[in-house]
Design a protein around this motif. Structure first.
Motif, PDB file in Angstrom:
ATOM      1  N   LEU A   1      -0.333  53.500  26.800  1.00  0.00           N
ATOM      2  CA  LEU A   1       0.129  52.661  27.906  1.00  0.00           C
ATOM      3  C   LEU A   1       0.157  51.180  27.531  1.00  0.00           C
ATOM      4  N   GLY A   2      -0.541  50.814  26.449  1.00  0.00           N
ATOM      5  CA  GLY A   2      -0.700  49.404  26.128  1.00  0.00           C
ATOM      6  C   GLY A   2      -1.556  48.683  27.148  1.00  0.00           C
ATOM      7  N   ALA A   3      -2.493  49.420  27.755  1.00  0.00           N
ATOM      8  CA  ALA A   3      -3.257  48.898  28.882  1.00  0.00           C
ATOM      9  C   ALA A   3      -4.492  48.127  28.444  1.00  0.00           C
ATOM     10  N   LEU A   4      -4.835  47.126  29.230  1.00  0.00           N
ATOM     11  CA  LEU A   4      -6.129  46.469  29.151  1.00  0.00           C
ATOM     12  C   LEU A   4      -7.140  47.389  29.824  1.00  0.00           C
TER      13      LEU A   4
ATOM     14  N   PRO B   1      -0.831  48.484  33.900  1.00  0.00           N
ATOM     15  CA  PRO B   1      -1.235  47.776  32.673  1.00  0.00           C
ATOM     16  C   PRO B   1      -2.719  47.414  32.590  1.00  0.00           C
ATOM     17  N   ILE B   2      -3.476  47.643  33.672  1.00  0.00           N
ATOM     18  CA  ILE B   2      -4.918  47.416  33.650  1.00  0.00           C
ATOM     19  C   ILE B   2      -5.604  48.691  34.104  1.00  0.00           C
ATOM     20  N   LEU B   3      -6.519  49.179  33.295  1.00  0.00           N
ATOM     21  CA  LEU B   3      -7.268  50.396  33.610  1.00  0.00           C
ATOM     22  C   LEU B   3      -8.733  50.019  33.774  1.00  0.00           C
TER      23      LEU B   3
ATOM     24  N   ALA C   1      -4.459  37.460  46.606  1.00  0.00           N
ATOM     25  CA  ALA C   1      -4.274  38.008  47.947  1.00  0.00           C
ATOM     26  C   ALA C   1      -3.466  39.308  47.946  1.00  0.00           C
ATOM     27  N   THR C   2      -3.130  39.830  46.775  1.00  0.00           N
ATOM     28  CA  THR C   2      -2.333  41.059  46.685  1.00  0.00           C
ATOM     29  C   THR C   2      -3.196  42.271  47.032  1.00  0.00           C
ATOM     30  N   PRO C   3      -2.732  43.165  47.919  1.00  0.00           N
ATOM     31  CA  PRO C   3      -3.531  44.333  48.265  1.00  0.00           C
ATOM     32  C   PRO C   3      -3.697  45.268  47.067  1.00  0.00           C
ATOM     33  N   PRO C   4      -4.758  46.093  47.082  1.00  0.00           N
ATOM     34  CA  PRO C   4      -5.067  46.946  45.918  1.00  0.00           C
ATOM     35  C   PRO C   4      -3.908  47.823  45.452  1.00  0.00           C
ATOM     36  N   ASP C   5      -3.159  48.403  46.391  1.00  0.00           N
ATOM     37  CA  ASP C   5      -2.102  49.328  45.995  1.00  0.00           C
ATOM     38  C   ASP C   5      -0.919  48.640  45.342  1.00  0.00           C
ATOM     39  N   ARG C   6      -0.873  47.318  45.401  1.00  0.00           N
ATOM     40  CA  ARG C   6       0.229  46.581  44.782  1.00  0.00           C
ATOM     41  C   ARG C   6      -0.223  45.792  43.560  1.00  0.00           C
ATOM     42  N   ARG C   7      -1.480  45.985  43.157  1.00  0.00           N
ATOM     43  CA  ARG C   7      -1.978  45.305  41.955  1.00  0.00           C
ATOM     44  C   ARG C   7      -1.680  46.139  40.713  1.00  0.00           C
ATOM     45  N   PRO C   8      -1.701  45.505  39.543  1.00  0.00           N
ATOM     46  CA  PRO C   8      -1.404  46.222  38.299  1.00  0.00           C
ATOM     47  C   PRO C   8      -2.628  46.967  37.755  1.00  0.00           C
TER      48      PRO C   8
END
Length: 232
Positions: A180-183, A150-152, A65-72
């Motif tokens: 970044l160590g990103a997924l 952390p997620i791209l 339920a987290t809005p897009p701008d607050r997701r990782p």
């Protein structure tokens, strides 16, 4: 860990289900027939669509339920989503200050460093229309670098580029993601993109996003749905 737990999305007669896990720092391709739901899967992860059932978790925390701008999640679209009336500095500045406020000196240096990193040093005053397609893609990638999430998620961002330039951009994404160590989740219609870039591949077909499989193993012994997509 990014976990899609018994997730199901429906829109009229269309349905997509996913029950899978993706590890931090991995490079993952998402492939499948047109209309199968590759972009839908990214939109569910980014929060632009809401599942009818199931949960989305990041590092064990429920973000369904987290809005897009607050997701990782940082999204990189094919259109690059650069505002044409703003300079690169102002476009990228929105990654640091979404409200559009004035950047501090330290933030300005960070922005210039990001442009230097993607080969656009000294071009911060230019507007997107004054850049080539490849340069616009690099600018969008610099914005992702500034967001440092952390997620791209990449929704075919380089589809309009020529083969050689697309390879350069995929290599640059790999370098930036490594820093970044990103997924990284890469949607592509081109199986060669998956072979070149991705450690693992998620096949989306027939209403299902399959769990990730090591890319080489998947293409060496493709399941029936993948053979049909590849025309084998």
């Amino acid at each position: 860990m990014l976990t899609l737990e018994n997730m199901r999305y429906t829109d009229g007669d269309y349905s997509l289900s996913a029950d899978l896990c993706l590890a931090p720092g991995r490079r993952v391709a998402i492939i499948g027939p047109s209309g199968a739901g590759k972009s839908t899967l990214l939109d569910l992860i980014a929060g632009f669509l809401t599942p009818k059932a199931g949960r989305l978790l990041w590092q064990g925390q429920d973000i369904t339920a987290t809005p897009p701008d607050r997701r990782p999640v940082a999204m990189l679209f094919q259109e690059n989503n650069l505002f044409p009336h703003l300079s690169l500095a102002r476009n990228l500045g929105l990654a640091l200050r979404p409200g559009g406020g004035r950047l501090t000196a330290a933030e300005g240096r960070k922005l210039e460093s990001a442009l230097e990193r993607v080969g656009l040093g000294g071009l911060s005053s230019r507007k997107p229309g004054a850049l080539s397609g490849g340069q616009q893609s690099r600018a969008a990638l610099a914005r992702v670098l500034l967001q440092a999430r952390p997620i791209l998620a990449l929704d075919e961002p380089f589809a309009a580029l020529g083969p050689a330039l697309k390879v350069q951009m995929l290599d640059l994404v790999q370098e930036v993601a490594g820093e970044l160590g990103a997924l990284v989740l890469l949607v592509s219609h081109d199986p060669q993109d998956a072979r070149r870039f991705a450690e693992e591949t998620v096949l989306v077909a027939e209403g299902l996003a399959h769990p990730p499989v090591e890319t080489r193993a998947l293409f060496d012994a493709p399941p029936e749905a993948l053979r049909a997509y590849l025309g084998q």
